[in-house]
Scaffold this motif. Structure first.
Motif, short mmCIF file in Angstrom:
data_model
loop_
_atom_site.label_atom_id
_atom_site.label_comp_id
_atom_site.label_asym_id
_atom_site.label_seq_id
_atom_site.Cartn_x
_atom_site.Cartn_y
_atom_site.Cartn_z
N SER A 190 -3.54 -6.59 9.09
CA SER A 190 -3.36 -6.91 7.68
C SER A 190 -3.52 -5.66 6.83
O SER A 190 -4.09 -4.65 7.28
CB SER A 190 -4.39 -7.96 7.23
OG SER A 190 -5.70 -7.38 7.23
N ASN A 191 -3.04 -5.75 5.58
CA ASN A 191 -3.22 -4.63 4.66
C ASN A 191 -4.67 -4.48 4.23
O ASN A 191 -5.08 -3.40 3.81
CB ASN A 191 -2.30 -4.80 3.44
CG ASN A 191 -0.93 -4.19 3.67
OD1 ASN A 191 -0.59 -3.83 4.80
ND2 ASN A 191 -0.12 -4.09 2.63
N ASP A 192 -5.46 -5.55 4.31
CA ASP A 192 -6.89 -5.42 4.07
C ASP A 192 -7.50 -4.45 5.07
O ASP A 192 -8.28 -3.56 4.71
CB ASP A 192 -7.59 -6.79 4.19
CG ASP A 192 -7.33 -7.68 2.99
OD1 ASP A 192 -7.00 -7.16 1.90
OD2 ASP A 192 -7.46 -8.91 3.13
N ALA A 193 -7.16 -4.64 6.34
CA ALA A 193 -7.69 -3.77 7.39
C ALA A 193 -7.17 -2.34 7.24
O ALA A 193 -7.91 -1.37 7.45
CB ALA A 193 -7.31 -4.32 8.77
N ILE A 194 -5.90 -2.20 6.85
CA ILE A 194 -5.33 -0.85 6.65
C ILE A 194 -6.01 -0.15 5.49
O ILE A 194 -6.32 1.05 5.56
CB ILE A 194 -3.81 -0.95 6.45
CG1 ILE A 194 -3.13 -1.37 7.76
CG2 ILE A 194 -3.23 0.38 5.95
CD1 ILE A 194 -1.63 -1.60 7.64
N ILE A 253 0.86 -1.18 0.00
CA ILE A 253 0.00 0.00 0.00
C ILE A 253 0.89 1.23 0.00
O ILE A 253 1.78 1.35 0.84
CB ILE A 253 -0.93 0.02 1.23
CG1 ILE A 253 -1.97 -1.10 1.13
CG2 ILE A 253 -1.62 1.37 1.37
CD1 ILE A 253 -2.87 -1.21 2.34
N THR A 254 0.67 2.12 -0.96
CA THR A 254 1.43 3.36 -1.04
C THR A 254 0.46 4.51 -0.86
O THR A 254 -0.55 4.59 -1.56
CB THR A 254 2.14 3.48 -2.39
OG1 THR A 254 2.92 2.30 -2.64
CG2 THR A 254 3.08 4.69 -2.41
N THR A 255 0.77 5.39 0.08
CA THR A 255 -0.13 6.51 0.36
C THR A 255 0.65 7.73 0.80
O THR A 255 1.73 7.61 1.40
CB THR A 255 -1.16 6.12 1.44
OG1 THR A 255 -2.01 7.24 1.71
CG2 THR A 255 -0.49 5.68 2.72
N ALA A 256 0.10 8.90 0.50
CA ALA A 256 0.69 10.15 0.97
C ALA A 256 0.07 10.56 2.30
O ALA A 256 0.52 11.52 2.92
CB ALA A 256 0.48 11.26 -0.06
N ALA A 257 -0.94 9.82 2.75
CA ALA A 257 -1.62 10.18 3.99
C ALA A 257 -0.71 9.89 5.19
O ALA A 257 0.06 8.93 5.19
CB ALA A 257 -2.92 9.38 4.13
N GLN A 258 -0.83 10.71 6.19
CA GLN A 258 -0.10 10.49 7.43
C GLN A 258 -0.82 9.40 8.23
O GLN A 258 -2.00 9.55 8.55
CB GLN A 258 -0.02 11.78 8.26
CG GLN A 258 0.83 12.86 7.62
CD GLN A 258 2.28 12.45 7.51
OE1 GLN A 258 2.82 11.78 8.38
NE2 GLN A 258 2.92 12.84 6.43
N PRO A 259 -0.16 8.29 8.54
CA PRO A 259 -0.85 7.19 9.22
C PRO A 259 -1.11 7.50 10.69
O PRO A 259 -0.31 8.14 11.35
CB PRO A 259 0.12 6.02 9.07
CG PRO A 259 1.45 6.69 9.04
CD PRO A 259 1.25 8.00 8.31
#
Length: 265
Positions: free
Chosen positions: A156-160, A141-147
């Protein structure tokens, strides 16, 4: 003068009514704004769809996504959201990330291939690693959002991905293969420590969150070792080139921080 204005209005209305349907590179129009085949292709690439996906099959869904996004964006502009400090800050950040990615592609694209002597030396020094060669299948998963802190503790990445959707945060999700030969000691340690759970694999630009979904043991036949070594060395050269460029840019820039960095967070 009044007659001229009335005539112009009638001509424009007639033109709008008789405008031909989109053809060629233009696949749709929304209030006169054209959507092209390139727009659909970019949307496909951003969707993280497999490389062998049937473009014709997924195009209607991609096109609908573009149409909805443009309608929402136009409504946001009508409400002056594009002038808000929050939007302007996120827009600037997104532009910087895209520009950085484009610069990286240019720098890496200009690198010369590793020499045959370098390749041969790498193979000789890594015979055991070639014998125990692994391919890690990674859900990225690639995102510019601040986690949020809780996001990275999800199992899991499904949950993320679900959490990012709930936050209306844009992200790209794809399956990638990572060669064990290309991992540094630190990267391999991070991968092992994750134990199959999501972990941060890259920062400094877009955030990459990886989760290993499969490990494939694939010893490399002798005849293929030079070819694989060439690819691995090129990737390593690319990483080093960007580290060097970043260090050079830092050295040449005047960077000032607040006395208490926490105050600027």
């Amino acid at each position: 003068m009044i007659l001229l204005r009335i005539t112009m209005v009638l001509l424009l209305a007639s033109s709008a009514c008789t405008q031909s349907a989109p053809t060629g590179q233009v696949v749709a129009r929304i209030d006169g704004i054209e959507v092209t085949r390139r727009d659909v292709l970019i949307e496909l690439m951003a969707s993280g769809a497999p490389a062998d996906v049937d473009t014709q099959t997924v195009r209607p869904a991609l096109l609908d996504r573009i149409v909805v996004r443009k309608l929402l964006a136009e409504e946001a502009r009508r409400q002056s959201i594009d002038r808000s400090p929050e939007f302007l800050g996120q827009e600037r950040r997104s532009r910087e990330i895209i520009l950085g990615e484009q610069l990286t592609q240019r720098v890496v694209g200009r690198l010369p291939p590793p020499s045959p002597i370098t390749v041969a030396a790498f193979v000789a020094a890594n015979l055991a690693r070639f014998d125990r060669h692994e391919i890690f299948r990674i859900d990225r998963i690639t995102t510019a959002a601040q986690p949020e802190g809780t996001t990275l503790r999800l199992p899991s990445n499904d949950a993320i991905a679900d959490r990012l959707r709930d936050r209306n945060a844009a992200f790209k999700r794809e399956l990638v293969n990572v060669d064990s030969l290309a991992l540094t000691t630190a990267q391999r340690a991070a991968l092992n420590a994750a134990g199959g759970r999501p972990f941060i694999a890259g920062a400094g630009g877009p955030l990459s969150i990886d989760q290993v979904v499969a490990t494939i043991l694939r010893p490399v036949p002798t005849i293929q070792r030079n070819e694989l070594a060439t690819a691995v060395l090129h990737d390593m050269d690319a990483q080093q080139a960007m580290i060097t460029l970043t260090a050079k840019l830092r050295a040449g820039a005047q960077i000032e921080y607040a006395t208490n960095r926490a105050a600027s967070r």
